[in-house]
Motif scaffolding. Sequence first.
Motif, mmCIF file in Angstrom:
data_model
loop_
_atom_site.group_PDB
_atom_site.id
_atom_site.type_symbol
_atom_site.label_atom_id
_atom_site.label_comp_id
_atom_site.label_asym_id
_atom_site.label_seq_id
_atom_site.Cartn_x
_atom_site.Cartn_y
_atom_site.Cartn_z
ATOM 1 N N THR A 350 3.943 6.742 -68.846
ATOM 2 C CA THR A 350 4.749 6.219 -67.743
ATOM 3 C C THR A 350 6.017 5.512 -68.213
ATOM 4 O OG1 THR A 350 3.369 4.221 -67.751
ATOM 5 C CG2 THR A 350 2.813 5.941 -66.147
ATOM 6 N N HIS A 351 6.034 5.012 -69.455
ATOM 7 C CA HIS A 351 7.170 4.228 -69.921
ATOM 8 C C HIS A 351 7.535 4.615 -71.356
ATOM 9 C CE1 HIS A 351 5.847 1.920 -66.484
ATOM 10 N NE2 HIS A 351 6.928 1.160 -66.552
ATOM 11 N N ARG A 352 8.825 4.634 -71.631
ATOM 12 C CA ARG A 352 9.347 4.863 -72.985
ATOM 13 C C ARG A 352 10.280 3.704 -73.313
ATOM 14 N NH1 ARG A 352 8.389 9.092 -70.000
ATOM 15 N NH2 ARG A 352 7.356 10.937 -70.874
ATOM 16 N N ILE A 353 9.879 2.892 -74.282
ATOM 17 C CA ILE A 353 10.521 1.596 -74.513
ATOM 18 C C ILE A 353 11.096 1.543 -75.921
ATOM 19 C CG2 ILE A 353 10.080 -0.900 -74.672
ATOM 20 C CD1 ILE A 353 7.674 -0.290 -72.681
ATOM 21 N N PRO A 354 12.375 1.177 -76.078
ATOM 22 C CA PRO A 354 12.930 1.021 -77.419
ATOM 23 C C PRO A 354 12.190 -0.073 -78.192
ATOM 24 C CG PRO A 354 14.671 1.034 -75.754
ATOM 25 C CD PRO A 354 13.371 0.913 -75.018
ATOM 26 N N LEU A 355 12.068 0.115 -79.497
ATOM 27 C CA LEU A 355 11.391 -0.883 -80.337
ATOM 28 C C LEU A 355 11.986 -2.268 -80.131
ATOM 29 C CD1 LEU A 355 9.408 -1.642 -82.612
ATOM 30 C CD2 LEU A 355 11.178 -0.961 -84.255
ATOM 31 N N GLU A 356 13.289 -2.364 -79.992
ATOM 32 C CA GLU A 356 13.939 -3.668 -79.830
ATOM 33 C C GLU A 356 13.471 -4.399 -78.576
ATOM 34 O OE1 GLU A 356 15.911 -5.393 -81.851
ATOM 35 O OE2 GLU A 356 15.814 -3.839 -83.389
ATOM 36 N N HIS A 357 12.944 -3.673 -77.610
ATOM 37 C CA HIS A 357 12.493 -4.275 -76.350
ATOM 38 C C HIS A 357 10.967 -4.308 -76.255
ATOM 39 C CE1 HIS A 357 16.578 -2.785 -74.553
ATOM 40 N NE2 HIS A 357 16.715 -3.865 -75.317
ATOM 41 N N ILE A 358 10.281 -4.268 -77.380
ATOM 42 C CA ILE A 358 8.819 -4.144 -77.347
ATOM 43 C C ILE A 358 8.149 -5.367 -76.730
ATOM 44 C CG2 ILE A 358 8.395 -5.056 -79.672
ATOM 45 C CD1 ILE A 358 6.258 -2.821 -79.964
ATOM 46 N N ALA A 359 8.742 -6.550 -76.863
ATOM 47 C CA ALA A 359 8.150 -7.743 -76.255
ATOM 48 C C ALA A 359 8.072 -7.571 -74.742
ATOM 49 C CB ALA A 359 8.953 -8.986 -76.621
#
Length: 382
Positions: A350-359
């Motif tokens: 459902t979601h693809r998140i850049p590593l920089e935004h993992i928090a």
Amino acid sequence: MRAMVYRGPYKIRVEEKDVPAIEHPGDAIVRVTLAAICGSDLHLYHGMMPDTRVGTTFGHEFVGVVEEVGSGVRNLKRGDRVMVPFTIFCGTCWFCARGLYSNCHNVNPNATAVGGIYGYSHTCGGYDGGQAEFVRVPFADVGPAVIPDWLAEEDAVLLTDALATGYFGAQLGGITEGDVVVVFGAGPVGLFAAKSAWLMGAGRVIVIDHLANRLAKARTFAHAETYNFTEYDDIIVHLKKLTGHLGADVAIDAVGAEADGNLTQHVTSAKLKLQGGSPVALNWCIDAVRKGGTVSVMGAYGPMFSAVKFGDAMNKGLTLRMNQCPVKRQWPRLFEHIRNGYLKPSDVVTHRIPLEHIAEGYHIFSAKLDGCIKPLIVPDAG
């Protein structure tokens, strides 16, 4: 390199860490191209697993490209696209020789049960995980496999744990043609277990959860009957009515320890770091299955004692089967199912998140915001 780093309960951030180095001739260094957050990562995130140390990088679901290999590695070379099982195993011990890769005897000095797991606290060997730009992969000739050209990367990353574990859960149920199978938990593992139950001949598949978006996914992806347990006074009584008052033939626990923990755990976790979890789902399985039936446990449970209805299981003549998934053992058959079009693992993403935004990704996943079922993490390594 950039990597997710644990700084305490609910506190993670992306920091600079040294790129891992070859420590043994059998190691490989893999540049991570895609990773995922697993529901069991939330136990770590909430600070409720023993010996989760500050500075640890989480992540046991990842794929990538081989950057470097040790002098003893023969099966991989620089540039290979690889998928890596979440468990680390030596391939030669008594357990590995019998296909029990998740119980390897040589990779985890801190336990006698589970072997090593990437990014899952020092109770599981203390290995850094793949929510980073690079990761060290021990026993590189044994665990990883080159990703087939026809297999999409988003499908491959789910084969490293979630799909393999769900399939294994259905497999442990010993499903025979026409069986009624009930799955508790409609997260990714539960969804894959429900889908796999059909592939093994189930005649009816029922999924129980309390989140509307996950139940909707269970209907569209796994073609299951679904019930929200909050809408019934007693979900077990309802299940008995649905099954002619006999119960299901197979019950699969895809919940395990609640990732949020129970009240006692939150009160004591600061000192005891116990994540055993309330055994509600497991006891529901024991109650929901017919006499002589089978309970398969895929949910993650910690070392804390739990009030399981073992007497009821004994008196009903139940078969209880469970283990961490020996991932690589599942791959040949799963490859067939994917190639034949019976499975499309990335349908649950459902979601693809850049590593920089993992928090933020952890927060969304933990708080069950934005209909999040399965988030993938995309590193920024070039």
